[in-house]
Design a protein around this motif. Sequence first.
Motif, mmCIF file in Angstrom:
data_model
loop_
_atom_site.group_PDB
_atom_site.id
_atom_site.type_symbol
_atom_site.label_atom_id
_atom_site.label_comp_id
_atom_site.label_asym_id
_atom_site.label_seq_id
_atom_site.Cartn_x
_atom_site.Cartn_y
_atom_site.Cartn_z
ATOM 1 N N VAL A 127 10.061 1.891 4.794
ATOM 2 C CA VAL A 127 9.873 0.126 5.082
ATOM 3 C C VAL A 127 9.967 -0.392 5.667
ATOM 4 C CG1 VAL A 127 7.507 0.545 2.737
ATOM 5 C CG2 VAL A 127 9.435 -0.283 2.478
ATOM 6 N N ARG A 128 11.773 -0.412 5.089
ATOM 7 C CA ARG A 128 12.550 -1.100 5.388
ATOM 8 C C ARG A 128 12.428 -1.031 7.249
ATOM 9 N NH1 ARG A 128 18.285 -0.156 7.120
ATOM 10 N NH2 ARG A 128 17.591 2.162 6.155
ATOM 11 N N HIS A 129 13.048 0.463 7.972
ATOM 12 C CA HIS A 129 12.579 0.667 9.086
ATOM 13 C C HIS A 129 10.825 0.209 9.184
ATOM 14 C CE1 HIS A 129 16.390 3.181 9.535
ATOM 15 N NE2 HIS A 129 16.203 3.569 8.239
ATOM 16 N N ALA A 134 4.905 -2.973 9.945
ATOM 17 C CA ALA A 134 4.770 -3.060 8.910
ATOM 18 C C ALA A 134 5.565 -5.237 8.481
ATOM 19 C CB ALA A 134 5.286 -2.157 7.545
ATOM 20 N N ILE A 135 4.830 -5.511 7.648
ATOM 21 C CA ILE A 135 4.540 -6.865 6.951
ATOM 22 C C ILE A 135 5.588 -7.489 6.039
ATOM 23 C CG2 ILE A 135 4.248 -9.246 7.220
ATOM 24 C CD1 ILE A 135 2.130 -8.726 9.465
ATOM 25 N N VAL A 189 6.842 -7.950 -4.031
ATOM 26 C CA VAL A 189 6.835 -7.497 -2.633
ATOM 27 C C VAL A 189 6.152 -7.007 -2.378
ATOM 28 C CG1 VAL A 189 8.846 -7.065 -1.315
ATOM 29 C CG2 VAL A 189 10.112 -8.129 -2.881
ATOM 30 N N ARG A 190 5.593 -6.606 -1.556
ATOM 31 C CA ARG A 190 4.182 -5.524 -0.839
ATOM 32 C C ARG A 190 4.581 -6.068 0.235
ATOM 33 N NH1 ARG A 190 0.375 -4.773 -4.196
ATOM 34 N NH2 ARG A 190 0.123 -6.201 -6.663
ATOM 35 N N TYR A 191 3.921 -4.556 1.411
ATOM 36 C CA TYR A 191 3.934 -4.382 2.492
ATOM 37 C C TYR A 191 2.552 -3.986 3.166
ATOM 38 C CZ TYR A 191 8.811 -3.874 1.644
ATOM 39 O OH TYR A 191 10.132 -4.571 1.017
#
Length: 217
Positions: free
Chosen positions: A187-189, A196-197, A205-207
């Motif tokens: 998710v960082r990438h 992704a947000i 913390v959600r994505y």
Amino acid sequence: MTGHPNEQARETFTFARWVWDITAARAIVAGRPHQLIAVGPLHSYLAIGLIRVDADHAMSTDLTQPLILAPLPGAGGNLPIDGWHRIYHALRKQVEYLPAVALTDAEGDQIRTQIPGWHPLARPAPAAAVPRPADQIRANTPSGRLPDGAVRDLVAAHLDSHPGQGFTIGELARVLGIAKAPVRDAVRHLVADHRAIRTATRHAVRYTSASGPATAL
């Protein structure tokens, strides 16, 4: 959840519990002006097998022929229901945009049916009986390990197929069958690539997906 074009006298396309009549869709959109859509966000559907294509046939397709998009029930976006071989072709040749025409909600309802036997109140199968996406990939990999980039593709595909819905690292790890550390790295990438947000609240913390299934320009 596997999408695939069905080669029958009357063409259909199946994704999840839905079946679209492609022959009817083509008749509806015949002569309709097209728009351009970005094909990059659709890569994940092909990468992890949500949509399957014949690679050899795909490379012979005509990229000037418009895709057909249809509303995906409950997702708030459009999904290509005709043209996945062209999408594969475009991705391989690094073509960023393809022409597309979109069905309206009413037109989509007209040509879409539900797979017989499915019922919204039906009791789901036990979780252990339903292989998670990562487990399915491991089972078909000689080493039993996920290939490079697979975690990122799995996370991206899950977010894209649930537009507007946020997931924590733990939720993504559980539903996909992957440890938290590689999911966190993925998710960082995805956030860095604007796919992704990240949303932080007092509680979690959600994505969420930054693109959705397909967006016309």
